[in-house]
Motif scaffolding. Structure first.
Motif, mmCIF file in Angstrom:
data_model
loop_
_atom_site.group_PDB
_atom_site.id
_atom_site.type_symbol
_atom_site.label_atom_id
_atom_site.label_comp_id
_atom_site.label_asym_id
_atom_site.label_seq_id
_atom_site.Cartn_x
_atom_site.Cartn_y
_atom_site.Cartn_z
ATOM 1 N N GLY A 106 0.892 -1.165 0.000
ATOM 2 C CA GLY A 106 0.000 0.000 0.000
ATOM 3 C C GLY A 106 0.920 1.201 0.000
ATOM 4 N N HIS A 107 0.504 2.299 -0.595
ATOM 5 C CA HIS A 107 1.466 3.381 -0.811
ATOM 6 C C HIS A 107 1.950 4.028 0.483
ATOM 7 C CE1 HIS A 107 1.096 2.934 -5.051
ATOM 8 N NE2 HIS A 107 -0.216 2.956 -4.942
ATOM 9 N N TYR A 108 1.043 4.266 1.418
ATOM 10 C CA TYR A 108 1.502 4.906 2.650
ATOM 11 C C TYR A 108 2.366 3.952 3.471
ATOM 12 C CZ TYR A 108 1.652 7.028 7.259
ATOM 13 O OH TYR A 108 2.097 7.530 8.457
ATOM 14 N N TYR A 204 -6.023 7.462 -5.656
ATOM 15 C CA TYR A 204 -6.564 6.825 -6.860
ATOM 16 C C TYR A 204 -7.219 5.487 -6.536
ATOM 17 C CZ TYR A 204 -3.817 10.418 -9.131
ATOM 18 O OH TYR A 204 -3.300 11.621 -9.513
ATOM 19 N N GLU A 205 -6.990 5.015 -5.309
ATOM 20 C CA GLU A 205 -7.544 3.715 -4.939
ATOM 21 C C GLU A 205 -8.850 3.850 -4.164
ATOM 22 O OE1 GLU A 205 -4.207 0.772 -3.745
ATOM 23 O OE2 GLU A 205 -3.344 2.761 -3.900
ATOM 24 N N THR A 206 -8.884 4.790 -3.256
ATOM 25 C CA THR A 206 -10.087 4.977 -2.441
ATOM 26 C C THR A 206 -10.445 6.454 -2.456
ATOM 27 O OG1 THR A 206 -8.690 5.238 -0.524
ATOM 28 C CG2 THR A 206 -9.620 3.069 -0.856
ATOM 29 N N ILE A 271 1.606 8.345 -11.146
ATOM 30 C CA ILE A 271 1.538 7.090 -11.922
ATOM 31 C C ILE A 271 0.423 6.178 -11.416
ATOM 32 C CG2 ILE A 271 2.839 5.007 -12.559
ATOM 33 C CD1 ILE A 271 5.403 6.729 -12.334
ATOM 34 N N ASP A 272 0.056 6.351 -10.156
ATOM 35 C CA ASP A 272 -0.965 5.489 -9.570
ATOM 36 C C ASP A 272 -2.350 5.711 -10.186
ATOM 37 O OD1 ASP A 272 -1.093 3.346 -7.738
ATOM 38 O OD2 ASP A 272 -2.247 4.582 -6.350
ATOM 39 N N ILE A 273 -2.443 6.691 -11.069
ATOM 40 C CA ILE A 273 -3.694 6.904 -11.805
ATOM 41 C C ILE A 273 -4.024 5.668 -12.644
ATOM 42 C CG2 ILE A 273 -2.797 7.941 -13.945
ATOM 43 C CD1 ILE A 273 -5.060 10.121 -13.478
ATOM 44 N N ALA A 274 -3.041 4.772 -12.772
ATOM 45 C CA ALA A 274 -3.291 3.484 -13.436
ATOM 46 C C ALA A 274 -4.511 2.771 -12.866
ATOM 47 C CB ALA A 274 -2.068 2.585 -13.296
ATOM 48 N N HIS A 275 -4.795 2.978 -11.571
ATOM 49 C CA HIS A 275 -5.968 2.314 -10.974
ATOM 50 C C HIS A 275 -7.256 2.663 -11.710
ATOM 51 C CE1 HIS A 275 -3.963 0.539 -7.547
ATOM 52 N NE2 HIS A 275 -3.430 1.695 -7.217
ATOM 53 N N SER A 276 -7.270 3.830 -12.348
ATOM 54 C CA SER A 276 -8.482 4.233 -13.072
ATOM 55 C C SER A 276 -8.711 3.360 -14.298
ATOM 56 C CB SER A 276 -8.365 5.699 -13.509
ATOM 57 O OG SER A 276 -7.430 5.787 -14.590
ATOM 58 N N GLY A 319 6.211 -1.999 -7.306
ATOM 59 C CA GLY A 319 5.907 -2.091 -8.737
ATOM 60 C C GLY A 319 4.427 -2.230 -9.025
ATOM 61 N N ARG A 320 4.109 -2.851 -10.124
ATOM 62 C CA ARG A 320 2.708 -3.161 -10.432
ATOM 63 C C ARG A 320 2.624 -4.628 -10.818
ATOM 64 N NH1 ARG A 320 0.471 1.804 -10.171
ATOM 65 N NH2 ARG A 320 -1.640 1.046 -10.100
ATOM 66 N N ASP A 321 1.414 -5.154 -10.836
ATOM 67 C CA ASP A 321 1.216 -6.571 -11.130
ATOM 68 C C ASP A 321 1.678 -6.923 -12.532
ATOM 69 O OD1 ASP A 321 0.056 -6.749 -8.683
ATOM 70 O OD2 ASP A 321 -2.012 -6.711 -9.425
ATOM 71 N N HIS A 333 -3.338 -2.571 -11.357
ATOM 72 C CA HIS A 333 -3.281 -2.583 -9.886
ATOM 73 C C HIS A 333 -1.978 -3.171 -9.352
ATOM 74 C CE1 HIS A 333 -7.423 -1.327 -9.859
ATOM 75 N NE2 HIS A 333 -7.818 -2.402 -10.490
ATOM 76 N N HIS A 334 -1.938 -3.278 -8.032
ATOM 77 C CA HIS A 334 -0.827 -3.965 -7.368
ATOM 78 C C HIS A 334 -1.439 -4.757 -6.228
ATOM 79 C CE1 HIS A 334 -1.287 -0.402 -4.782
ATOM 80 N NE2 HIS A 334 -1.158 0.307 -5.885
ATOM 81 N N ARG A 335 -2.358 -5.630 -6.622
ATOM 82 C CA ARG A 335 -3.115 -6.323 -5.574
ATOM 83 C C ARG A 335 -2.756 -7.796 -5.459
ATOM 84 N NH1 ARG A 335 -8.784 -5.596 -8.759
ATOM 85 N NH2 ARG A 335 -8.638 -3.601 -7.679
HETATM 86 ZN ZN LIG Z 1 -1.884 2.280 -6.019
#
Ligand SMILES: [Zn+2]
Length: 392
Positions: A106-108, A204-206, A271-276, A319-321, A333-335
């Motif tokens: 998670g980012h934080y 961008y996630e919540t 870059i986390d705008i990827a979640h959109s 990174g990302r998935d 995502h990165h889930r």
């Molecule tokens: Zn994210």
């Protein structure tokens, strides 16, 4: 055998996958930037010796925020998106191809882990301080530095507690001050923020998560005192930028000019705008982050307080998935917590750093803080990482 065909033919261990990712990055970098593989730890990097020079030493850490895959960055088809890093920064850097994050993605919480040198287990979506002393607290305590000497610029209101822990002997008042450009913008624009929506989205996630603030973040009325910036000028600049990270970089440069912090931490997040799910916005954010990193390096080199005595670190928080199967989420995502989302890279350049060298050996997110300590002369006593000797 390519990574993808390898994955389908046999079950590779995560260590093998990480190693393969690292080697690919190394080969891509050698082709694009002519870096050589570092082999020896022998010899010191002829670094600043003596008290006077140590006093002037500055470190800037930038997280290449939010996670990008190799396909859009270091792989041949992605290199067009990071031309500044590849051609301007990488040739001057020591580059680690395997920076592993073994913590929570998670980012934080991941940024808190980077800043404490311990894999933190705090709730990513709560306004809590890191569970261990931060690099800012170690730095200030051991080197007896004032509050104005270390700052964090963070992308989301959820990062407002990142500057200090509650650890005995450290804790409240002993860490970094935090600037949350979005929080300032919101305060400055109350009632007339319709045209600034693209700068105000906090996560961008919540998107609905709005943490209660109450950490050491600076408030609007301090803009003038700290940054010599009027609210009107801040607003007019905000209206001219295209993203939150651009606004953060504007604040960072202003802070460098007015306060010259010796330890500055900038968390990027576009870059986390990827979640959109919008691939074009994700790629655009990578290109922007690449440009902003080079821009920051130029600002460092052209500022007499920073030029020649500053080391810049650029690294993703994670990174990302890489799940490209049907039903997988690709770049979005990165889930999954898969190896690709845990295996990133780190670039260091500037004072004391060997130029144009690549290291393949795995290092970890938590190794950053003790290494910064060894460079700057403080002890990260409670961190759990190892020294990255190639940087010392
Ligand atoms: Zn994210």
């Amino acid at each position: 055998m390519s990574l993808v065909s390898g994955l389908t033919q046999l079950k590779l261990s995560s260590m093998e996958i990480a190693g393969s990712l690292g080697r690919s990055r190394r080969d891509f970098l050698r082709d694009a930037s002519g870096l050589v593989l570092g082999s020896s730890l022998g010899g010191s990097s002829a670094f600043l010796q003596g008290q006077t020079q140590q006093k002037k030493r500055k470190v800037v850490v930038v997280t290449f925020g939010g996670g990008a895959r190799d396909q859009e960055t270091f792989a041949p088809e992605g290199q067009v998106n990071i031309s500044h890093m590849l051609h301007e920064l990488a040739p001057r850097s020591t580059f680690f191809t395997q920076m592993m994050n073994k913590g929570i993605l998670g980012h934080y919480v991941a940024t808190a882990s980077l800043a404490t040198g311990v894999y933190e287990t705090l709730n990513n979506f709560s306004a809590v301080p890191p569970g261990h002393p931060t690099v800012f607290e170690y730095f200030r305590k051991d080197l007896k530095r004032p509050l104005s000497n270390t700052w964090v610029i963070a992308p989301s209101n959820g990062f407002n507690r990142i500057g200090e822990s509650e650890e005995r002997g450290y804790g409240p008042g002993s860490g970094a001050r935090v600037i949350l450009p979005k929080h300032l913008l919101k305060a400055a624009s109350s009632g007339s923020s319709a045209d600034l929506k693209h700068l105000l989205l906090d996560s961008y996630e919540t998107p609905l998560y709005t943490p209660h603030l109450g950490g050491g973040e600076i408030e609007l009325q301090q803009l003038d005192a700290i940054l010599k910036l009027s609210v009107a000028d801040f607003m007019s600049h905000a209206r001219s930028v295209s993203s939150p990270d651009e606004l953060s970089m504007y604040i960072a440069k202003r802070l460098m000019r007015e306060q010259s912090p010796s330890l500055l931490w900038i968390t990027m997040h576009d870059i986390d705008i990827a979640h959109s799910g919008a691939y074009s916005l994700y790629v655009e954010a990578i290109q922007r982050t690449d440009r902003l990193c080079a821009d920051l390096w130029r600002a460092i080199e052209s500022d007499p307080e920073y030029a020649g005595n500053t080391t810049l670190f650029i690294l993703p928080d994670f990174g990302r998935d890489a799940d490209m199967e049907a039903g997988g989420n690709g770049f979005q995502h990165h889930r999954t917590g898969d190896t690709a989302s845990r295996t990133t890279w780190m670039m260091a350049l500037g004072a004391g750093i060997r130029e144009g060298v690549i290291y393949d050996r795995p290092v970890q997110s938590i190794d950053l803080v003790p290494t910064l300590g060894a460079m700057m002369g403080f002890s990260a006593k409670l961190s759990q990482g190892q020294l990255i000797r190639e940087l010392l």
